[in-house]
Design a protein around this motif. Structure first.
Motif, PDB file in Angstrom:
ATOM      1  N   GLY A 199       0.828  -1.212   0.000  1.00 56.04           N
ATOM      2  CA  GLY A 199       0.000   0.000   0.000  1.00 56.04           C
ATOM      3  C   GLY A 199       0.857   1.254   0.000  1.00 56.04           C
ATOM      4  O   GLY A 199       1.950   1.289   0.572  1.00 56.04           O
ATOM      5  N   ARG A 200       0.352   2.296  -0.642  1.00 59.82           N
ATOM      6  CA  ARG A 200       1.078   3.569  -0.693  1.00 59.82           C
ATOM      7  C   ARG A 200       1.267   4.131   0.703  1.00 59.82           C
ATOM      8  O   ARG A 200       0.524   3.807   1.634  1.00 59.82           O
ATOM      9  N   GLU A 232       5.619   6.597  -2.310  1.00 63.39           N
ATOM     10  CA  GLU A 232       5.206   7.778  -1.554  1.00 63.39           C
ATOM     11  C   GLU A 232       4.087   8.491  -2.289  1.00 63.39           C
ATOM     12  O   GLU A 232       4.067   8.562  -3.522  1.00 63.39           O
ATOM     13  N   ASP A 233       3.156   9.026  -1.519  1.00 63.03           N
ATOM     14  CA  ASP A 233       2.149   9.923  -2.072  1.00 63.03           C
ATOM     15  C   ASP A 233       2.791  11.313  -2.156  1.00 63.03           C
ATOM     16  O   ASP A 233       3.238  11.844  -1.134  1.00 63.03           O
ATOM     17  N   ALA A 238       5.494  14.305   4.097  1.00 68.64           N
ATOM     18  CA  ALA A 238       5.784  14.449   5.529  1.00 68.64           C
ATOM     19  C   ALA A 238       5.447  13.157   6.266  1.00 68.64           C
ATOM     20  O   ALA A 238       6.159  12.762   7.205  1.00 68.64           O
ATOM     21  N   TYR A 239       4.372  12.481   5.839  1.00 68.88           N
ATOM     22  CA  TYR A 239       4.016  11.212   6.489  1.00 68.88           C
ATOM     23  C   TYR A 239       5.063  10.143   6.190  1.00 68.88           C
ATOM     24  O   TYR A 239       5.458   9.382   7.085  1.00 68.88           O
ATOM     25  N   ALA A 240       5.524  10.072   4.942  1.00 74.80           N
ATOM     26  CA  ALA A 240       6.564   9.101   4.592  1.00 74.80           C
ATOM     27  C   ALA A 240       7.821   9.350   5.431  1.00 74.80           C
ATOM     28  O   ALA A 240       8.451   8.401   5.929  1.00 74.80           O
ATOM     29  N   ALA A 241       8.182  10.633   5.618  1.00 71.27           N
ATOM     30  CA  ALA A 241       9.347  10.967   6.446  1.00 71.27           C
ATOM     31  C   ALA A 241       9.109  10.557   7.899  1.00 71.27           C
ATOM     32  O   ALA A 241      10.029  10.068   8.573  1.00 71.27           O
ATOM     33  N   GLY A 260       9.618   1.024  -1.581  1.00 72.23           N
ATOM     34  CA  GLY A 260       9.116   1.957  -2.576  1.00 72.23           C
ATOM     35  C   GLY A 260       8.126   1.256  -3.496  1.00 72.23           C
ATOM     36  O   GLY A 260       7.737   0.096  -3.271  1.00 72.23           O
ATOM     37  N   ALA A 261       7.704   1.955  -4.540  1.00 73.26           N
ATOM     38  CA  ALA A 261       6.752   1.372  -5.491  1.00 73.26           C
ATOM     39  C   ALA A 261       7.416   0.220  -6.252  1.00 73.26           C
ATOM     40  O   ALA A 261       8.571   0.322  -6.652  1.00 73.26           O
ATOM     41  N   ARG A 262       6.677  -0.871  -6.434  1.00 75.91           N
ATOM     42  CA  ARG A 262       7.185  -2.047  -7.150  1.00 75.91           C
ATOM     43  C   ARG A 262       6.131  -2.530  -8.131  1.00 75.91           C
ATOM     44  O   ARG A 262       4.934  -2.425  -7.881  1.00 75.91           O
TER      45      ARG A 262
END
Length: 366
Positions: A199-200, A232-233, A238-241, A260-262
């Motif tokens: 999930g993102r 990441e969106d 900021a949420y990913a960080a 990350g995205a796959r």
């Protein structure tokens, strides 16, 4: 039949994938398929599989988008499709206004699909105005009935999203080349028990609950590795960080990996011991849950929305109450400690989704 499907773009995602699957199903059955979108990386596949693509940006959130209404109306008069299938809110408004302005005997039959549990308002209500309203789960059907009581329940058809078992075969093993590349990239995963959360990186996907789970398992003597698979969106960096900082702060960077995205989620699921679905907001369906279970990989997830609905039918032992950290930890430990029969999916199948959608079209055309 000549069927037109409309959506914002074809850059990837569940709605886009479903559009291509229905388009291919139409062509394979001898019908004519047209898709309207702003374009994207999936267009070559769409056209390769026999559909026509009409590039039209009807999903741009601007008052200027409504200037397309007359052009869409003229195009419908020229093309004379049998079915107009609307899959997203703003394009649905444009096409519905164009459709409504046609003489009644010149209108194609109108189908909408409610793909999500949208915010409840007049803007979202357009997705319930089809002569047939497809709900992608019973969860979505209940959402429509409870929030849009003006919708005639006789028009609603529950058609589950489906997975192709040839694409996600039970017991699938990745190729040796893929495995070599994977373990070269993530050597500490080899020979370890791996738990995967797809999930993102958005707050609703339950990443903090997943981190708590990994901490709890390791503290109780289960040396698992956790995978967070998703990009990441751009609007929520900021949420990913925040997630990355917590992992480092709590010294979990040796047992938690953000990939990350796959594009190889099938292979990643296949090398996972368990897949998690921990969204704190109910989802309309839960395709990743079905994909993992179709491969035979067990899933533990919160028992609400579409995910709870899928688990109840395919893998009820994987359900845990929403937000119950103790129950989640116990359920995961139980799955890891005790061998389980391999899950299988004989309900949420792509062939059924295509057949039922084409049947829905025929109801109207006939």
């Amino acid at each position: 039949m000549k069927v037109v499907q409309v959506l914002p773009s074809l850059d990837g995602g569940g709605v886009e994938r479903g559009t291509l699957e229905i388009a291919k199903g139409l062509v394979d059955a001898g019908h004519e398929s047209i898709v309207i979108s702003a374009g994207g990386r999936m267009v070559p596949q769409l056209e390769r599989e026999g559909s026509r693509h009409r590039q039209w940006d009807l999903g741009r959130k601007s008052p200027l988008t409504f200037l397309h209404i007359r052009a869409v109306r003229r195009w419908l008069q020229r093309e004379k499709p049998d079915i107009l299938h609307l899959r997203s809110r703003l394009p649905a408004w444009i096409c519905w206004l164009a459709w409504k302005g046609l003489p009644a005997d010149q209108r194609p039959r109108l189908v909408t699909t409610v793909h999500g549990l949208y915010s409840v308002n007049r803007y979202s209500a357009i997705m319930c105005r089809g002569e047939r309203v497809i709900a992608v789960s019973e969860t979505v059907r209940d959402y429509v009935v409870n929030n849009y009581p003006q919708t005639d329940t006789e028009t609603i058809r529950v058609i589950y999203r489906g997975v192709d078992p040839d694409e996600f075969p039970g017991g699938f093993r990745p190729s040796d080349d893929w495995l070599a590349g994977w373990y070269q990239c993530y050597p500490r995963l080899q020979g370890q028990r791996v738990l995967t959360l797809p999930g993102r990186l958005t707050r609703l996907k339950g990443h903090h609950d997943f981190i708590d789970l990994i901490k709890g398992l390791r503290a109780s003597g289960f040396p698992v590795q956790g995978l967070i698979v998703g990009g990441e969106d751009p609007k929520r960096r900021a949420y990913a960080a925040e997630i990355r900082e917590r992992i480092v702060r709590e010294s979990l960077d040796e047992c938690l990996v953000l990939t990350g995205a796959r594009q190889d989620i099938r292979e990643i699921f296949a090398v996972s011991d368990l897949v998690l679905s921990l969204s704190t907001k109910p989802e309309s369906f839960g395709r990743t849950v079905v994909e993992a279970l179709t491969l035979g990989v067990p899933v533990v997830g919160y028992d609400h929305g579409g995910v709870g609905e899928v688990l109840r039918q395919l893998y009820p032992q994987g359900r845990v109450p929403l937000g119950d950290a103790g129950a989640l930890l116990a359920a995961v430990r139980n799955r890891l400690e005790q061998p389980q029969p391999r899950p299988r999916n004989d309900i949420f199948l792509l062939s059924d989704m295509v057949a039922q959608t084409l049947s829905c079209y025929r109801e109207l055309v006939d």
